[in-house]
Design an enzyme around this catalytic site. Structure first.
Site, PDB file in Angstrom:
ATOM      1  N   LYS A  13      30.877  62.353 112.086  1.00  0.00           N
ATOM      2  CA  LYS A  13      30.128  61.363 112.895  1.00  0.00           C
ATOM      3  C   LYS A  13      30.166  60.005 112.185  1.00  0.00           C
ATOM      4  O   LYS A  13      30.564  59.921 111.015  1.00  0.00           O
ATOM      5  CB  LYS A  13      28.693  61.839 113.115  1.00  0.00           C
ATOM      6  CG  LYS A  13      27.895  62.042 111.848  1.00  0.00           C
ATOM      7  CD  LYS A  13      26.571  62.723 112.119  1.00  0.00           C
ATOM      8  CE  LYS A  13      25.894  63.088 110.809  1.00  0.00           C
ATOM      9  NZ  LYS A  13      24.492  62.810 110.746  1.00  0.00           N
TER      10      LYS A  13
ATOM     11  N   TYR B  60      23.653  30.809  97.307  1.00  0.00           N
ATOM     12  CA  TYR B  60      22.443  30.354  97.998  1.00  0.00           C
ATOM     13  C   TYR B  60      21.205  30.572  97.136  1.00  0.00           C
ATOM     14  O   TYR B  60      21.067  31.607  96.474  1.00  0.00           O
ATOM     15  CB  TYR B  60      22.241  31.153  99.289  1.00  0.00           C
ATOM     16  CG  TYR B  60      23.205  30.815 100.388  1.00  0.00           C
ATOM     17  CD1 TYR B  60      23.179  29.561 101.010  1.00  0.00           C
ATOM     18  CD2 TYR B  60      24.120  31.753 100.832  1.00  0.00           C
ATOM     19  CE1 TYR B  60      24.062  29.264 102.041  1.00  0.00           C
ATOM     20  CE2 TYR B  60      25.008  31.464 101.867  1.00  0.00           C
ATOM     21  CZ  TYR B  60      24.972  30.218 102.466  1.00  0.00           C
ATOM     22  OH  TYR B  60      25.834  29.921 103.479  1.00  0.00           O
TER      23      TYR B  60
HETATM   24  C1  LIG Z   1      22.523  68.385 112.083  1.00  0.00           C
HETATM   25  C2  LIG Z   1      23.351  67.968 110.927  1.00  0.00           C
HETATM   26  N1  LIG Z   1      24.095  68.888 110.290  1.00  0.00           N
HETATM   27  C3  LIG Z   1      24.879  68.582 109.241  1.00  0.00           C
HETATM   28  C4  LIG Z   1      24.943  67.283 108.759  1.00  0.00           C
HETATM   29  C5  LIG Z   1      25.808  66.967 107.563  1.00  0.00           C
HETATM   30  O1  LIG Z   1      25.008  66.602 106.469  1.00  0.00           O
HETATM   31  P1  LIG Z   1      25.664  66.234 105.066  1.00  0.00           P
HETATM   32  O2  LIG Z   1      26.413  64.979 105.261  1.00  0.00           O
HETATM   33  O3  LIG Z   1      24.483  66.063 104.171  1.00  0.00           O
HETATM   34  O4  LIG Z   1      26.540  67.369 104.682  1.00  0.00           O
HETATM   35  C6  LIG Z   1      24.182  66.299 109.384  1.00  0.00           C
HETATM   36  C7  LIG Z   1      24.222  64.926 108.880  1.00  0.00           C
HETATM   37  O5  LIG Z   1      23.287  64.192 108.800  1.00  0.00           O
HETATM   38  C8  LIG Z   1      23.383  66.643 110.511  1.00  0.00           C
HETATM   39  O6  LIG Z   1      22.640  65.719 111.144  1.00  0.00           O
END
Ligand SMILES: Cc1ncc(COP(=O)(O)O)c(C=O)c1O
Length: 370
Positions: free
Chosen positions: A38, A262
């Site tokens: 994601k 700045y």
């Molecule tokens: C539902 C869910 N599962 C798995 C993950 C993966 O987590 P990580 O990046 O800590 O392995 C996430 C990421 O936030 C998530 O929201």
């Protein structure tokens, strides 16, 4: 010499592949690896990272949004894709059209899932065992959803899941309590357990306890070689995939009392040279790093001095320097004997490594290398 580039995130896809291979070796016998890609693969590039993860043995991909699933399909990625986030009616249509699995936690959403496609949409029931976000807190409601999805020919019950809130906090007791709640629920499934995918672990939980591997682990941060516990990823066998590089655009001599940036938040106390590096908060190198970060130039750490601006930052080279305009500047990664980890930058920004790579803006060129 090749001409330097302004701001480039170099992503070593072989590192992602190897991190996935390494994670698979940690898994229980039958557990599969789901690579979480994601937010554009935590800033690393989603389709490229997904492909590398599949080469490393990931059999599932997970994303947060329906559009992210659709993008993976457009880029030609096959295999199972799980959309983990909340979905509007339009999002659900997009996810189902992308042949992605979706997550359910209430009957209304289950009823609204569009049917009539080539296959019944696959759903994963989410039990909130203590994250306090998505999912139902009520095991009775989760049970009812399982039964309903089971008996509805319009959908296929594919999985049961939960998510941990504190797997990365070593020694914390909420994590084992969540695991226990989930285990008790899974145990109640009886024969039904055999046909559905049970999954709970993120990266930290995957390292922390084999008991939470179940049928699949959902690893994000670790596949990119970032440490889920915000430590050096090396001892856990992880290889950071992303390096961030820029270059020295100018070198100037400063007299005592002259300031950089700045607000004049840094002033030379003695004669010195200062390099300007054309990367700033417009690229995701946050202003919070003002006067508090190092950059590697010619294999040495150079202190960032002055205010990080949108497009530039400045580093102190000292009174005697061989640094020249055009030299490479490494903000994350290795140069000579020196190394700056994403975890170091995150600590200085008072955040976590996830936010550092996700925060790199679209203005930073992603270059995927083998
Ligand atoms: C539902 C869910 N599962 C798995 C993950 C993966 O987590 P990580 O990046 O800590 O392995 C996430 C990421 O936030 C998530 O929201």
């Amino acid at each position: 010499m090749t001409s330097p580039e302004r701001a480039v995130a170099r992503v070593r896809l072989d590192a992602i592949r190897r991190n996935c291979e390494h994670l698979r070796l940690l898994l229980g016998d039958d557990a599969q690896l789901c690579a979480v890609v994601k937010a554009d693969g935590y800033g690393h590039g989603a389709p490229e990272s997904a492909r590398a993860a599949q080469e490393g043995g990931a059999t599932w991909l997970a994303v947060a949004t329906a559009d992210e699933a659709a993008e993976l399909r457009r880029e030609g990625l096959d295999g199972r894709v799980l959309v983990m986030g909340a979905l509007t009616a339009a999002d659900t249509r997009t996810a189902v059209d992308a042949e992605a699995d979706v997550v359910v936690w209430d009957a209304r959403f289950l009823d609204s899932i569009p049917t009539g496609g080539a296959h019944p949409p696959r759903v994963h029931v989410k039990l909130d065992t203590g994250m306090g976000r998505l999912g139902t807190k009520d095991p009775g409601e989760a049970r009812a959803l399982i039964e309903r999805a089971d008996s509805d020919p319009g959908v296929e019950l594919a999985g049961l899941m939960t998510h941990f809130a504190t797997a990365d906090v070593l020694g914390d007791l909420h994590f084992p309590a969540q695991l226990e709640r989930f285990r008790a629920f899974v145990a109640e499934l009886g024969d039904r357990r055999e046909d559905i995918f049970v999954h709970a672990a993120n990266s930290a939980a995957t390292f922390r306890d084999r008991a939470c591997h179940f049928d699949m682990v959902r690893c994000g941060v670790a596949i990119y070689g970032l440490d889920p516990f915000q430590e050096d990823p090396g001892p856990r066998g992880l290889d950071p995939a992303l390096g961030l590089v820029s270059y020295v655009a100018a070198v100037k001599r400063f007299e005592p009392g002259e300031s950089a940036g700045y607000g004049r938040r840094w002033t030379a106390s003695e004669p010195t040279f200062v390099a300007t590096i054309p990367i700033g908060y417009g690229d995701g190198w946050r202003r919070a790093l003002t006067n508090d970060c190092d950059v590697l130039v010619r294999g040495r750490r150079r202190a960032l001095v002055g205010t990080v601006s949108m497009d530039n930052l400045t580093v102190d080279l000292g009174p005697d320097t061989d640094v020249q305009a055009g030299d490479l500047a490494v903000l994350i990664g290795v140069q000579g004997e020196e190394r700056i980890l994403c975890e170091e930058v995150a600590a200085r920004m008072d955040t976590i490594n996830y936010e550092v790579t996700c925060g790199l803006s679209a203005r930073v060129t992603r270059r995927h290398e083998r």
